[in-house]
Design a protein around this motif. Sequence first.
Motif, PDB file in Angstrom:
ATOM      1  N   ILE A   1       0.683  -1.247   0.027  1.00  0.00           N
ATOM      2  CA  ILE A   1      -0.080  -0.026   0.053  1.00  0.00           C
ATOM      3  C   ILE A   1       0.812   1.351   0.109  1.00  0.00           C
ATOM      4  CG2 ILE A   1      -0.324  -0.026   2.447  1.00  0.00           C
ATOM      5  CD1 ILE A   1      -3.020   0.769  -0.103  1.00  0.00           C
ATOM      6  N   ARG A   2       1.997   1.245   0.439  1.00  0.00           N
ATOM      7  CA  ARG A   2       2.906   2.385   0.547  1.00  0.00           C
ATOM      8  C   ARG A   2       3.268   2.922  -0.786  1.00  0.00           C
ATOM      9  NH1 ARG A   2       7.204   0.126   4.597  1.00  0.00           N
ATOM     10  NH2 ARG A   2       6.900  -1.640   3.261  1.00  0.00           N
ATOM     11  N   THR A   3       3.487   1.706  -1.895  1.00  0.00           N
ATOM     12  CA  THR A   3       3.766   2.046  -3.057  1.00  0.00           C
ATOM     13  C   THR A   3       2.721   2.738  -3.925  1.00  0.00           C
ATOM     14  OG1 THR A   3       5.204   0.126  -3.371  1.00  0.00           O
ATOM     15  CG2 THR A   3       4.545   0.969  -5.404  1.00  0.00           C
ATOM     16  N   ILE A   4       1.491   2.183  -3.484  1.00  0.00           N
ATOM     17  CA  ILE A   4       0.238   2.929  -4.336  1.00  0.00           C
ATOM     18  C   ILE A   4       0.229   4.325  -3.752  1.00  0.00           C
ATOM     19  CG2 ILE A   4      -2.088   2.908  -4.564  1.00  0.00           C
ATOM     20  CD1 ILE A   4      -1.596  -0.325  -4.370  1.00  0.00           C
ATOM     21  N   ILE A   5       0.114   4.420  -2.455  1.00  0.00           N
ATOM     22  CA  ILE A   5      -0.167   5.942  -1.781  1.00  0.00           C
ATOM     23  C   ILE A   5       0.897   6.723  -2.131  1.00  0.00           C
ATOM     24  CG2 ILE A   5      -0.189   7.129   0.429  1.00  0.00           C
ATOM     25  CD1 ILE A   5      -1.469   4.678   1.607  1.00  0.00           C
ATOM     26  N   GLY A   6       2.485   6.467  -1.967  1.00  0.00           N
ATOM     27  CA  GLY A   6       3.541   7.273  -2.377  1.00  0.00           C
ATOM     28  C   GLY A   6       3.435   7.683  -3.755  1.00  0.00           C
ATOM     29  N   GLY A   7       3.242   6.669  -4.588  1.00  0.00           N
ATOM     30  CA  GLY A   7       3.107   6.885  -6.118  1.00  0.00           C
ATOM     31  C   GLY A   7       2.050   7.979  -6.651  1.00  0.00           C
ATOM     32  N   LEU A   8       1.010   7.687  -6.032  1.00  0.00           N
ATOM     33  CA  LEU A   8      -0.347   8.625  -6.174  1.00  0.00           C
ATOM     34  C   LEU A   8       0.209  10.042  -5.595  1.00  0.00           C
ATOM     35  CD1 LEU A   8      -3.476   6.607  -5.696  1.00  0.00           C
ATOM     36  CD2 LEU A   8      -2.636   7.512  -7.871  1.00  0.00           C
ATOM     37  N   PHE A   9       0.553  10.147  -4.505  1.00  0.00           N
ATOM     38  CA  PHE A   9       0.806  11.422  -3.958  1.00  0.00           C
ATOM     39  C   PHE A   9       2.086  12.174  -4.904  1.00  0.00           C
ATOM     40  CE2 PHE A   9      -1.399  10.638  -0.287  1.00  0.00           C
ATOM     41  CZ  PHE A   9      -1.897  12.050   0.159  1.00  0.00           C
ATOM     42  N   VAL A  10       3.008  11.447  -5.473  1.00  0.00           N
ATOM     43  CA  VAL A  10       4.160  11.986  -6.093  1.00  0.00           C
ATOM     44  C   VAL A  10       3.396  12.631  -7.511  1.00  0.00           C
ATOM     45  CG1 VAL A  10       6.198  11.735  -7.371  1.00  0.00           C
ATOM     46  CG2 VAL A  10       6.142  10.945  -5.313  1.00  0.00           C
ATOM     47  N   VAL A  11       2.471  11.854  -8.257  1.00  0.00           N
ATOM     48  CA  VAL A  11       2.101  12.404  -9.258  1.00  0.00           C
ATOM     49  C   VAL A  11       1.071  13.567  -9.182  1.00  0.00           C
ATOM     50  CG1 VAL A  11       0.439  11.412 -11.159  1.00  0.00           C
ATOM     51  CG2 VAL A  11       1.997   9.784 -10.491  1.00  0.00           C
ATOM     52  N   TYR A  12       0.127  13.330  -8.125  1.00  0.00           N
ATOM     53  CA  TYR A  12      -0.631  14.605  -8.170  1.00  0.00           C
ATOM     54  C   TYR A  12      -0.026  15.664  -7.380  1.00  0.00           C
ATOM     55  CZ  TYR A  12      -4.701  11.351  -8.603  1.00  0.00           C
ATOM     56  OH  TYR A  12      -5.685  10.505  -9.256  1.00  0.00           O
ATOM     57  N   GLY A  13       1.188  15.461  -6.714  1.00  0.00           N
ATOM     58  CA  GLY A  13       1.917  16.430  -6.125  1.00  0.00           C
ATOM     59  C   GLY A  13       2.699  17.214  -7.109  1.00  0.00           C
ATOM     60  N   VAL A  14       3.225  16.580  -8.491  1.00  0.00           N
ATOM     61  CA  VAL A  14       4.002  17.151  -9.521  1.00  0.00           C
ATOM     62  C   VAL A  14       2.863  17.934 -10.254  1.00  0.00           C
ATOM     63  CG1 VAL A  14       4.735  16.844 -11.730  1.00  0.00           C
ATOM     64  CG2 VAL A  14       5.759  15.450  -9.749  1.00  0.00           C
ATOM     65  N   ILE A  15       1.621  17.577 -10.343  1.00  0.00           N
ATOM     66  CA  ILE A  15       0.576  18.120 -11.073  1.00  0.00           C
ATOM     67  C   ILE A  15       0.041  19.649 -10.565  1.00  0.00           C
ATOM     68  CG2 ILE A  15      -1.963  17.864 -11.935  1.00  0.00           C
ATOM     69  CD1 ILE A  15      -1.320  15.086 -12.531  1.00  0.00           C
ATOM     70  N   VAL A  16      -0.045  19.380  -9.279  1.00  0.00           N
ATOM     71  CA  VAL A  16      -0.514  20.531  -8.289  1.00  0.00           C
ATOM     72  C   VAL A  16       0.631  21.627  -8.287  1.00  0.00           C
ATOM     73  CG1 VAL A  16      -1.318  21.525  -6.061  1.00  0.00           C
ATOM     74  CG2 VAL A  16      -2.124  19.305  -7.156  1.00  0.00           C
ATOM     75  N   THR A  17       1.840  21.168  -8.023  1.00  0.00           N
ATOM     76  CA  THR A  17       2.916  22.034  -8.115  1.00  0.00           C
ATOM     77  C   THR A  17       3.106  22.887  -9.653  1.00  0.00           C
ATOM     78  OG1 THR A  17       4.122  20.441  -6.574  1.00  0.00           O
ATOM     79  CG2 THR A  17       5.516  22.160  -7.814  1.00  0.00           C
ATOM     80  N   LEU A  18       2.892  22.171 -10.417  1.00  0.00           N
ATOM     81  CA  LEU A  18       3.081  22.880 -11.836  1.00  0.00           C
ATOM     82  C   LEU A  18       1.833  24.134 -11.754  1.00  0.00           C
ATOM     83  CD1 LEU A  18       3.966  19.892 -14.113  1.00  0.00           C
ATOM     84  CD2 LEU A  18       5.420  21.609 -13.372  1.00  0.00           C
TER      85      LEU A  18
END
Length: 102
Positions: A30-47
Amino acid sequence: MSDHYSDRDVQREVTELEQQSATATRLFDIRTIIGGLFVVYGVIVTLAGLTASKAELAKAQGVNINLWTGLGMLALGIFFLLWLWLRPLAPPVPSSDEERSL
């Protein structure tokens, strides 16, 4: 025709299945799924925060909320992925009942 397996064949197949199971366990942690989603969404929101216009900043009373939220999401996602990398799941240990049956 009877298919007879030697003890060596059975042990080899059990070892292969254990390795596949350990790989699947790491993949669906579950850490892979949560971490991956937060990184992807974090990049989008940061941009979105980096490309914010003056009008958007004025709506938020001068705070670039997308930038700060995106950076927070990136930090949380990286934390989860580092946690996974530093403390991986231990392979399951067979119970004493399973050992006796082998």
